[in-house]
Scaffold this motif. Sequence first.
Motif, short mmCIF file in Angstrom:
data_model
loop_
_atom_site.label_atom_id
_atom_site.label_comp_id
_atom_site.label_asym_id
_atom_site.label_seq_id
_atom_site.Cartn_x
_atom_site.Cartn_y
_atom_site.Cartn_z
N ALA A 1 93.83 -45.93 18.63
CA ALA A 1 93.20 -44.89 17.82
C ALA A 1 93.19 -45.32 16.36
N GLN A 2 92.14 -44.91 15.66
CA GLN A 2 92.05 -45.09 14.22
C GLN A 2 91.74 -43.73 13.59
N TYR A 3 92.33 -43.51 12.42
CA TYR A 3 92.10 -42.24 11.74
C TYR A 3 91.94 -42.51 10.25
N LYS A 4 90.81 -42.05 9.70
CA LYS A 4 90.52 -42.26 8.28
C LYS A 4 91.24 -41.20 7.46
N GLU B 1 92.87 -46.18 6.32
CA GLU B 1 92.66 -45.87 7.73
C GLU B 1 93.92 -46.26 8.49
N ASP C 1 84.96 -40.03 19.24
CA ASP C 1 85.43 -39.61 17.93
C ASP C 1 86.21 -38.30 18.04
N ARG D 1 86.42 -38.40 11.81
CA ARG D 1 87.29 -39.20 10.96
C ARG D 1 88.16 -40.13 11.81
N GLY D 2 88.26 -39.84 13.08
CA GLY D 2 89.06 -40.66 13.96
C GLY D 2 88.29 -41.12 15.17
N TYR E 1 95.96 -46.86 11.99
CA TYR E 1 95.58 -47.25 13.34
C TYR E 1 96.83 -47.59 14.14
#
Length: 957
Positions: free
Chosen positions: A327-330, A336, A199, A204-205, A338
């Motif tokens: 990668a994913q980021y809220k 989100e 993370d 958040r990511g 990605y």
Amino acid sequence: MHYLTGASALAFILATAAAPVAAQAQSAADASANVEEIVVTGSRIARRDYVSSSPILTMDQAAIQKSGSVTVDTLLNQMPQFVPSVSATSNNPSNGGQANIELRGLGTARSLVLLDGHRVVASNSDGSVDINILPAALIRNIEVITGGASATYGSDAVAGVVNFKLDHGFTGLQLDAQYGITEQGDGKESAVSLTAGGDFAEDRGHAVVSLSYTQRGEVFNAARDFAAVSGASSTTPYGRYDATGTNLPTQAAVDAVFAQYGVAAGTVKAGANLGFNNDGTLFYNGVNYTGSKAIDYATIPVNGTYNTGALNLLQLPLTRYSAYGEAQYKVNDHAEAYGSFNYTHYDSRTILAPSPAAASTGFTVPVGNPFIPDDLSTLLASRADPTADFLLRKRFTDVGPRISATTFNVFQLATGVRGDTGFKDWTYDVYASYGRSEQNEIQYGNISRSAVQTLLDASDGGASLCTGGYNPFGLNALSDSCAAYISRTTKNWTASEQRVVEANVQGGLFDLPAGEVRGAFGVDYKSDSFSYVPDSLLSTGDVVGFNAADAIDASSDVAEIYGEVLVPVLKDLPFIRALNVNLGYRYSDYETIGGVSAYKVEGDWEVVDGVRLRGGFQRAVRAPSLGELYSPQNQSFESITEDPCAIDSTARAGSNAAAVRSLCLAQGVPSAIIDSYTYANTQVDALVGGNSELHEETADTYSVGLVWRPRLSNPLFDRLSLAIDYYSIDIKDAIGTISAEDALQNCYSATANPTASTSNYYCGLFTRSAATGEVSSMSLVNLNLAEYKTSGVDFQVDWGFGLGAVGLDDKYGAISVKLIGSYLDSFRIQSLPGEDFVELKGTIGNDQVSNTAVAHPEWKLATALTYTLGPVDVGINWRHIAGMDDYADADSSVPAVDYFDLNGTWRVTDKYEIRGGVTNIANQDPPSFSSYVQANTDPSTYDVLGRRFYLAVKAKF
């Protein structure tokens, strides 16, 4: 790629601008149910495994590792629903080292490959995907839906979908290393992967990166006894004089020449094709042969044929480097962002026997050539026209084998935004991707036709052009300068590109008495392009060795809209705990063929707790691929088992023999040799290529099945699940070609050509040489054929229990069993409308439907039995392939084959794991059948490497 960036930015802005809404309260039971819900392949609506309306097969990472292979396709090809296609053991035909997968034996182009539900860039003009490029270390599971799924995913999903799902939540650092080797010390395999994830940005990511290296060693046919002598060819390194039926030597001259060798008069006919010994004498089918045992009369049934198989590969080498990151980021509670990248570079190669000049690719030699042996001169002088050129065939061993070395570079970028819409429980997913696959091929061992012909035509035999000139009569040493004069190295370049933009939404629509109606809707746009630039030498056709080819540069696109609705019809009634119907529709507008529709109607009925019926109908559509439409007509060498005009063929011996003989004469087989003509080659020269007039093919798929998960208090059956499904796939206007084998056999068939007419459709596909009678050319371009139909039953059993369930104690361990099986009820093909269907069930070797000759066993099983005791698993796998008949030889069959594999895993600590195993513990050779030209067997269907071992270590921190 500007549109890709713009689409992603727009999606991002729309997502971040969505108004926040309060989270809806849920009961604990609902929350628990939601945790288990996933999006199952075959539907855009969240479902559960064993609840899918379509038959679904799931394999996890552990199953991949237990296969003992460093490539994922090995496991898939062992599954009964798959028919092994081009893979690590496909040397000829081959895709240069690619790994293509094929469902139901319906061709790789009809099996759609997805990565987390998204399309993967194709590596071939037919749209098929090379699964060598997928990040194997991150694969969490593989879901397989067999049967049409075009309404859900679009074109190509005629036979089914294979969806590779990744572990997006991977956290930590993991190193995995594996090494394997065969009992004979070859075919070494090694793989190392390093994966890291964690993370960031205050949780958040999340990001994951995986790097891997894979190496696989080559194995030659010569290294295995069953394949060491194979691939019989009448084109030898010694050269062969081919008699011209309209200008034969006299029988008296032939008798006189062979009398010098002590051969009785009449033994060798005037129309015989003759080989050259190094001392200038002649031989015929072993008579007076004094050369090397490279022509092996003791083991090859057709005397006088050259053993090409020893030089071919049983396993292709592979060196692969891969990198995957995501990668994913809220962004907020409703969005989100990605993105991901996938890059693979790998090298592989195929090896074939030295270039042959055979059939229509032979050379003409003037009678003034100074190297012509005296005995041949005697025969040539006795001809009606003694000054005429004659035909020579030769295999060019002096320049070495034909080697195709291919380098692949494939990458794919994807980015998108997903989240809540703010309306009820609706979610969205908007993404775009760009992928490119590039191949660079170098071909060694080609021969320039014009250069050889120049040397043969030269009055001095070419001595003024290269040192010593060129003496083709016998296995004579060729100087380096002459080898350089005639040999050519060619280079080819291929590129595929794919662009995709897609937007999906799903959620609840409204309530009915039986529950909530849910829907999924979306739009997408996809464009594909394919380019092939062959070496200029290949384009001119001045080549003997690898096939001549022309360039292709084609592109197409499609815009689509789809919708899917899940309707709960009944619930909580006697014998109807739940009855749901799933409806789907997709409209696709192709640049090439216009608008087409695909749709589905599926249902699942939970009769009582633990008993569920499922099934449905799907109309699938497949648009012709770029290659099928636009590939130029290129040279190919197509496999056949026999020429029906040959005196020793089955057609010349049956009840239709007189009609066959007359038809052969009418087609051009010279009357002087019609009753002595033989044919020992296994390939014919053909033109294959695209057809811009093709239209779409359609498939109607039916399935009905039963899933039983017994709810019994007995712990012995607490983890028992059973599923059985019947399927039927009917493809109309199927895109394909008439195979060379079928064209020849049907032309002379009393059924397909009852009047023995030269105007018969099949007879019109080829021509014959007026000089030798052999097939000189074929035209096998793509067509919308009539119909392919297949049906059968799939079944699966999953069962596990602790030993306490059988009166012992669970502390002594647990047992689990997984059985996957398939019964083939029918596999029928119809080439032309109105013809009888040909049944392929229980046969091996037909190549009309698939890219390669494939097997259609009646039964195929894969069973895994595992015993677990604490941190240790010990398992045995059983693979069964039923016996089959040789499609090309009704009197030949192959027996059933059973393979057994051992595997074990020891979880030493929470951080360290060791696994290993033995594949094919009985060291069983594959069954042999003579009609198959690759290693006397089918290397894709059967295990050709024998017993092998592997050991792996995994560390995770």
